[in-house]
Design an enzyme around this catalytic site. Sequence first.
Site, PDB file in Angstrom:
ATOM      1  N   ASN A  35       0.841  -1.187   0.000  1.00 54.42           N
ATOM      2  CA  ASN A  35       0.000   0.000   0.000  1.00 54.42           C
ATOM      3  C   ASN A  35       0.878   1.240   0.000  1.00 54.42           C
ATOM      4  O   ASN A  35       2.111   1.137  -0.076  1.00 54.42           O
ATOM      5  CB  ASN A  35      -0.963  -0.005   1.194  1.00 54.42           C
ATOM      6  CG  ASN A  35      -0.221  -0.185   2.512  1.00 54.42           C
ATOM      7  OD1 ASN A  35       0.624   0.620   2.880  1.00 54.42           O
ATOM      8  ND2 ASN A  35      -0.535  -1.271   3.222  1.00 54.42           N
ATOM      9  N   PRO A  42      -3.499 -12.412   9.676  1.00 58.55           N
ATOM     10  CA  PRO A  42      -3.893 -12.285  11.081  1.00 58.55           C
ATOM     11  C   PRO A  42      -4.119 -10.819  11.437  1.00 58.55           C
ATOM     12  O   PRO A  42      -3.418  -9.933  10.930  1.00 58.55           O
ATOM     13  CB  PRO A  42      -2.704 -12.875  11.852  1.00 58.55           C
ATOM     14  CG  PRO A  42      -1.552 -12.803  10.907  1.00 58.55           C
ATOM     15  CD  PRO A  42      -2.134 -12.972   9.533  1.00 58.55           C
ATOM     16  N   ASP A  43      -5.101 -10.563  12.259  1.00 56.22           N
ATOM     17  CA  ASP A  43      -5.438  -9.199  12.689  1.00 56.22           C
ATOM     18  C   ASP A  43      -4.601  -8.857  13.915  1.00 56.22           C
ATOM     19  O   ASP A  43      -4.840  -9.381  15.013  1.00 56.22           O
ATOM     20  CB  ASP A  43      -6.927  -9.108  13.002  1.00 56.22           C
ATOM     21  CG  ASP A  43      -7.391  -7.675  13.227  1.00 56.22           C
ATOM     22  OD1 ASP A  43      -6.683  -6.934  13.930  1.00 56.22           O
ATOM     23  OD2 ASP A  43      -8.443  -7.309  12.688  1.00 56.22           O
ATOM     24  N   ILE A  44      -3.617  -7.994  13.746  1.00 59.70           N
ATOM     25  CA  ILE A  44      -2.675  -7.697  14.834  1.00 59.70           C
ATOM     26  C   ILE A  44      -3.372  -6.999  15.994  1.00 59.70           C
ATOM     27  O   ILE A  44      -3.194  -7.377  17.158  1.00 59.70           O
ATOM     28  CB  ILE A  44      -1.493  -6.860  14.302  1.00 59.70           C
ATOM     29  CG1 ILE A  44      -0.705  -7.674  13.271  1.00 59.70           C
ATOM     30  CG2 ILE A  44      -0.589  -6.426  15.453  1.00 59.70           C
ATOM     31  CD1 ILE A  44       0.388  -6.894  12.570  1.00 59.70           C
ATOM     32  N   LYS A  83     -14.843   0.104  14.044  1.00 59.58           N
ATOM     33  CA  LYS A  83     -13.595  -0.651  14.173  1.00 59.58           C
ATOM     34  C   LYS A  83     -13.144  -0.700  15.623  1.00 59.58           C
ATOM     35  O   LYS A  83     -12.692  -1.745  16.117  1.00 59.58           O
ATOM     36  CB  LYS A  83     -12.518  -0.013  13.294  1.00 59.58           C
ATOM     37  CG  LYS A  83     -11.192  -0.740  13.274  1.00 59.58           C
ATOM     38  CD  LYS A  83     -10.228  -0.060  12.302  1.00 59.58           C
ATOM     39  CE  LYS A  83      -8.900  -0.806  12.210  1.00 59.58           C
ATOM     40  NZ  LYS A  83      -7.967  -0.152  11.232  1.00 59.58           N
TER      41      LYS A  83
END
Length: 416
Positions: free
Chosen positions: A210, A309-311, A341
């Site tokens: 990104n 994975p969602d840190i 969120k």
Amino acid sequence: MQQLSNKRIVLGVTGGIAAYKSAELVRLLTKLGADVRVVMTSAACEFITPLTLQALSHNPVHLDLLDTKAEAAMGHIELARWADVVLVAPATADFIARLAGGHADDLLTTLCLATSAPICLAPAMNQGMWRDSVTQQNCEELLERNIKMFGPGDGSQACGDIGPGRMLDPELIVEKTSELFTHDILTGLNVLITAGGTREDIDPVRYISNHSSGKMGYAIAEAAIESGATVTLISGPVNLDTPDRVTRVDVLSARDMHQAVHDRIEGVDIFIGCAAVSDYRPAEVAKEKIKKDPENGSETLEIKLVRNPDIIASVTGLDTPPFVVGFAAETHNVLGYAADKMRRKKMNLVVANDVADRDIGFSSDSNEVTVIGEELEEPLPRASKKVVSRKLLQIVARRFRKWKHLQSTTETADQP
């Protein structure tokens, strides 16, 4: 006196009998987390050995103005720039006179002239020398130049006299030095920050990423150091220099960053997830460069992606999570998506950032954000990322203290 954690102190030791107290002073400063570099005058070496102070400070002792080795590594100018404070203890009448006169004939006087850090003196001399009008005039001159005086104390002296001129006890000098940094809002806290983007390999030459430059995360790390914290920065690939006194860990992929975070999360007080982590990665990474197929003439290439994975969620899901701050980089419905969120991932605070505006989006030097928390929606107006980071950490520190107090209150109430 946690204000001394992570602080850089140049301790000047001059030639008086009180130099024996400098050993205890170094011990106390380092015990409180300060990084101490000792500079001794030639006369000081007659009263205490450099080896003693080196052993206690865990750093080489600096002795000579024109030491070839010192000049090659950390010369007098670099030492002057390095210091958060220059503390001279003991400061003899001779040293005070030379400093007042603007002398630069040894390492200690030279770095005092060169530094922009605060200078503090702990006078130590015979009571008659202290009372002498010339000494008093020199001290007044130094005070007018914003050089601080710690003492002297009053009492019996090595020569047998009684009166003013004793160097203050090391504990009191440490306390007064600590007071120089009482404005530090994160003093004594361990802060872990993620910054930059991540790269997810497609094949040996291509990857998904990104536009994150890492500038915001690095600015937060620098501001946290200024605020007295011990900072670890886990960084994706960026073209930025490591902020001074920050421990940097370089990673590439989202899974690398996830592992690095959990390897270091123990003992962390505040976790700030500022990195733009790739949500997805290729399900398979080609071992060789993917080539265009000239036979079927296909104009498309399909790559199957899987979730990373969602840190943030993995940190808030710990048995005893730290105070967690996340970022929400959005292009529309910025506040709504950010608030959602925060709730879903059980964060303490979320920073909403409109990256559709190129002036405050990725790679820009400025930012404009809104900090959202429980019963909190505080906009931080457009400014440099350094300024925004300082204002953000003021909110973080305030909320952290309330969170910590609530935790301790709850634990007390749960006790039988």
